[in-house]
Design a protein around this motif. Structure first.
Motif, PDB file in Angstrom:
ATOM      1  N   ASN A 158      -0.401  14.468  -4.776  1.00  0.00           N
ATOM      2  CA  ASN A 158       0.639  13.453  -4.607  1.00  0.00           C
ATOM      3  C   ASN A 158       0.251  12.482  -3.483  1.00  0.00           C
ATOM      4  N   ILE A 159      -0.846  11.705  -3.762  1.00  0.00           N
ATOM      5  CA  ILE A 159      -1.333  10.781  -2.719  1.00  0.00           C
ATOM      6  C   ILE A 159      -1.017   9.363  -3.170  1.00  0.00           C
ATOM      7  N   SER A 160      -0.370   8.600  -2.291  1.00  0.00           N
ATOM      8  CA  SER A 160       0.047   7.242  -2.691  1.00  0.00           C
ATOM      9  C   SER A 160      -1.171   6.342  -2.890  1.00  0.00           C
ATOM     10  N   ASP A 161      -1.014   5.350  -3.743  1.00  0.00           N
ATOM     11  CA  ASP A 161      -2.077   4.349  -3.935  1.00  0.00           C
ATOM     12  C   ASP A 161      -2.403   3.666  -2.612  1.00  0.00           C
ATOM     13  N   ASN A 162      -1.365   3.460  -1.796  1.00  0.00           N
ATOM     14  CA  ASN A 162      -1.602   2.802  -0.500  1.00  0.00           C
ATOM     15  C   ASN A 162      -2.532   3.629   0.393  1.00  0.00           C
ATOM     16  N   LEU A 163      -2.355   4.962   0.366  1.00  0.00           N
ATOM     17  CA  LEU A 163      -3.196   5.812   1.215  1.00  0.00           C
ATOM     18  C   LEU A 163      -4.626   5.835   0.686  1.00  0.00           C
ATOM     19  N   VAL A 164      -4.778   5.903  -0.637  1.00  0.00           N
ATOM     20  CA  VAL A 164      -6.135   5.859  -1.225  1.00  0.00           C
ATOM     21  C   VAL A 164      -6.800   4.531  -0.840  1.00  0.00           C
ATOM     22  N   HIS A 165      -6.034   3.454  -0.975  1.00  0.00           N
ATOM     23  CA  HIS A 165      -6.554   2.113  -0.630  1.00  0.00           C
ATOM     24  C   HIS A 165      -6.967   2.069   0.845  1.00  0.00           C
ATOM     25  N   LEU A 166      -6.147   2.667   1.699  1.00  0.00           N
ATOM     26  CA  LEU A 166      -6.437   2.646   3.152  1.00  0.00           C
ATOM     27  C   LEU A 166      -7.734   3.407   3.446  1.00  0.00           C
ATOM     28  N   ILE A 167      -7.883   4.589   2.856  1.00  0.00           N
ATOM     29  CA  ILE A 167      -9.110   5.389   3.073  1.00  0.00           C
ATOM     30  C   ILE A 167     -10.333   4.614   2.586  1.00  0.00           C
ATOM     31  N   CYS A 168     -10.175   3.925   1.454  1.00  0.00           N
ATOM     32  CA  CYS A 168     -11.298   3.128   0.919  1.00  0.00           C
ATOM     33  C   CYS A 168     -11.628   1.950   1.829  1.00  0.00           C
ATOM     34  N   GLU A 169     -10.604   1.335   2.399  1.00  0.00           N
ATOM     35  CA  GLU A 169     -10.832   0.197   3.311  1.00  0.00           C
ATOM     36  C   GLU A 169     -11.605   0.679   4.545  1.00  0.00           C
ATOM     37  N   SER A 209      -5.799  -4.796   5.154  1.00  0.00           N
ATOM     38  CA  SER A 209      -5.567  -3.827   4.062  1.00  0.00           C
ATOM     39  C   SER A 209      -4.192  -4.038   3.436  1.00  0.00           C
ATOM     40  N   GLY A 210      -3.249  -4.543   4.272  1.00  0.00           N
ATOM     41  CA  GLY A 210      -1.897  -4.795   3.775  1.00  0.00           C
ATOM     42  C   GLY A 210      -1.018  -3.552   3.729  1.00  0.00           C
ATOM     43  N   VAL A 211      -1.559  -2.396   4.155  1.00  0.00           N
ATOM     44  CA  VAL A 211      -0.751  -1.158   4.085  1.00  0.00           C
ATOM     45  C   VAL A 211      -0.566  -0.502   5.457  1.00  0.00           C
ATOM     46  N   VAL A 212      -0.916  -1.252   6.514  1.00  0.00           N
ATOM     47  CA  VAL A 212      -0.860  -0.686   7.867  1.00  0.00           C
ATOM     48  C   VAL A 212       0.223  -1.359   8.703  1.00  0.00           C
ATOM     49  N   CYS A 213       1.018  -0.504   9.372  1.00  0.00           N
ATOM     50  CA  CYS A 213       2.080  -1.013  10.243  1.00  0.00           C
ATOM     51  C   CYS A 213       1.557  -1.154  11.661  1.00  0.00           C
ATOM     52  N   ASN A 214       1.281  -0.043  12.329  1.00  0.00           N
ATOM     53  CA  ASN A 214       0.791  -0.078  13.718  1.00  0.00           C
ATOM     54  C   ASN A 214      -0.615   0.484  13.816  1.00  0.00           C
ATOM     55  N   ILE A 215      -1.368  -0.059  14.773  1.00  0.00           N
ATOM     56  CA  ILE A 215      -2.769   0.331  14.990  1.00  0.00           C
ATOM     57  C   ILE A 215      -2.953   0.682  16.459  1.00  0.00           C
ATOM     58  N   SER A 225       7.842  -2.803  10.270  1.00  0.00           N
ATOM     59  CA  SER A 225       8.096  -1.539   9.583  1.00  0.00           C
ATOM     60  C   SER A 225       8.572  -1.778   8.151  1.00  0.00           C
ATOM     61  N   ALA A 226       8.026  -1.040   7.231  1.00  0.00           N
ATOM     62  CA  ALA A 226       8.476  -1.129   5.832  1.00  0.00           C
ATOM     63  C   ALA A 226       8.046   0.145   5.127  1.00  0.00           C
ATOM     64  N   ASP A 227       8.686   0.432   4.009  1.00  0.00           N
ATOM     65  CA  ASP A 227       8.320   1.641   3.264  1.00  0.00           C
ATOM     66  C   ASP A 227       6.877   1.537   2.763  1.00  0.00           C
ATOM     67  N   GLY A 228       6.245   2.694   2.683  1.00  0.00           N
ATOM     68  CA  GLY A 228       4.900   2.740   2.090  1.00  0.00           C
ATOM     69  C   GLY A 228       3.786   2.345   3.023  1.00  0.00           C
ATOM     70  N   LEU A 229       4.132   2.072   4.304  1.00  0.00           N
ATOM     71  CA  LEU A 229       3.076   1.681   5.252  1.00  0.00           C
ATOM     72  C   LEU A 229       2.607   2.891   6.062  1.00  0.00           C
ATOM     73  N   TYR A 230       1.421   2.744   6.631  1.00  0.00           N
ATOM     74  CA  TYR A 230       0.823   3.804   7.442  1.00  0.00           C
ATOM     75  C   TYR A 230       0.462   3.264   8.820  1.00  0.00           C
ATOM     76  N   SER A 231       0.336   4.173   9.782  1.00  0.00           N
ATOM     77  CA  SER A 231      -0.159   3.781  11.102  1.00  0.00           C
ATOM     78  C   SER A 231      -1.447   4.538  11.369  1.00  0.00           C
ATOM     79  N   VAL A 232      -2.356   3.882  12.066  1.00  0.00           N
ATOM     80  CA  VAL A 232      -3.714   4.408  12.220  1.00  0.00           C
ATOM     81  C   VAL A 232      -4.110   4.426  13.694  1.00  0.00           C
ATOM     82  N   ALA A 233      -4.651   5.567  14.128  1.00  0.00           N
ATOM     83  CA  ALA A 233      -5.243   5.676  15.471  1.00  0.00           C
ATOM     84  C   ALA A 233      -6.732   5.965  15.255  1.00  0.00           C
ATOM     85  N   TYR A 234      -7.598   5.199  15.911  1.00  0.00           N
ATOM     86  CA  TYR A 234      -9.027   5.417  15.646  1.00  0.00           C
ATOM     87  C   TYR A 234      -9.876   5.225  16.896  1.00  0.00           C
ATOM     88  N   ASP A 235     -10.998   5.893  16.871  1.00  0.00           N
ATOM     89  CA  ASP A 235     -12.067   5.690  17.855  1.00  0.00           C
ATOM     90  C   ASP A 235     -13.173   4.983  17.082  1.00  0.00           C
TER      91      ASP A 235
END
Ligand code: AHG
Ligand code: MN
Ligand code: MN
Ligand code: MN
Length: 314
Positions: A22-33, A81-87, A101-111
């Motif tokens: 049950n993985i959203s298209d947005n999350l697959v898209h984010l991982i691919c980006e 990517s269009g699917v990220v709220c906060n970075i 903030s909106a439904d279906g968005l993700y936040s990303v923390a990265y090194d």
């Protein structure tokens, strides 16, 4: 069904690999980006300027030009990517809001480039990414919906989990990520150890733990790069990485949001464990972006032994 135009081979393989989950298209898209962005980071690492940027980050670390460039590559890709709220990034002083903030968005923390100071001596480095649903980045790491790292070594590999096993893709000669390992599992106990930091600043419990590992014949394997050092423990399935509290640095060196949470999420989903010496890394409730913690991560028996030694030598 034929893939939509412009769908990368990785996206096709990843979708096939995640089918039924049950993985959203947005999350697959984010991982691919993120996977796509890593190709530009590789190019920067291989040919970019090895000098300093003339700036420093939140931790007072002098930033290299590569830190700043790889951070810009990652941030731009996440924004578009269009699917990220906060970075949040190890190289940024504060959270960057890409979208309200909106439904279906993700936040990303990265090194964006862990181990950047190793590039000039041609050792392996990596990008580490932690993904949450919604806009809150100060959540316990157990709430991540995905974690991944890209390792720029002799081969370029992408290791990820969405909470259902840990899997590895490896870049082929066309710079496409193809599936190379599924459901990677840690063994109960290891035979290598990666001791970070200065040994003459170790507290007694850590010193006794190292002696315990050496007495049972463990080999020291430490490159100074968190990503290759963790990848070695994970792919061999045997071992422990530690960066303990040091005399003068009670929280060690590594960062909870950008390094510890994503790696702890991956190692736990591969059957290992990760502790700060008292509680699981993933149960730490971060109070600030720049929070650090000691870490013991790898085989369950080794992490438990470390916490036992710390308890006995308080
Ligand atoms: P970064 O390059 O992102 O600042 O991280 C470096 C970290 C990590 O890669 C590694 O585990 C640790 O620094 C090594 O620290 P020491 O050099 O103190 O052992
Ligand atoms: Mn750094
Ligand atoms: Mn780092
Ligand atoms: Mn870094």
């Amino acid at each position: 069904m034929p893939a939509a135009p412009g769908t990368s081979k990785f996206q096709i393989e990843l979708r096939r690999h995640l089918r039924g989950q049950n993985i959203s298209d947005n999350l697959v898209h984010l991982i691919c980006e993120i996977a796509e962005a890593s190709k530009y980071v590789i190019n920067a690492v291989r040919t970019g300027d090895l000098g300093v940027a003339g700036t420093s980050n939140l931790y007072g670390e002098e930033q290299l030009a590569l830190d700043v460039l790889s951070d810009r590559i990652m941030r731009k890709r996440l924004i578009h990517s269009g699917v990220v709220c906060n970075i949040a990034s190890e190289e940024m002083d504060e959270i960057y809001q890409a979208q309200a903030s909106a439904d279906g968005l993700y936040s990303v923390a990265y090194d964006p480039l862990d181990g950047s100071s190793l590039v000039d001596v041609n050792l392996a480095v990596g990008t580490i990414v932690s993904i949450y649903e919604g806009c809150d980045l100060l959540q316990p790491g157990r709430n991540q919906v995905a974690a991944m790292y890209i390792l720029y070594g002799p081969r370029v590999s992408l290791v990820y989990t969405v909470g259902d096993g840990v899997h590895e893709f490896t870049m082929n000669n066309l710079m496409e990520f193809t599936l190379t390992r599924e459901n990677i599992r840690m063994q109960e106990e290891g035979n290598i150890y990666a001791p970070g930091g200065l040994r003459n600043k170790y507290n007694d419990g850590d010193e006794q733990f190292i002696r315990h590992l050496e007495a049972k014949g463990c080999k020291l394997r430490y490159s100074g790069g968190f990503v290759p050092d963790i990848n070695q423990v994970l792919m061999k399935g045997k071992g422990i990485f530690m960066y303990p509290a040091l005399k003068g640095s009670p929280n060690g060196k590594l960062r909870v949001l950008f390094e510890l949470n994503p790696m702890a999420f991956i190692i736990e989903h591969a059957g290992g464990s990760a502790s700060n010496g008292n509680i699981p890394i993933l149960d730490i409730v971060p109070e600030s972006l720049d929070q650090r913690a000691p870490i013991y991560i790898g085989c369950k028996a080794d992490v438990k032994a470390a916490t036992d030694f710390l308890a006995e030598h308080k």
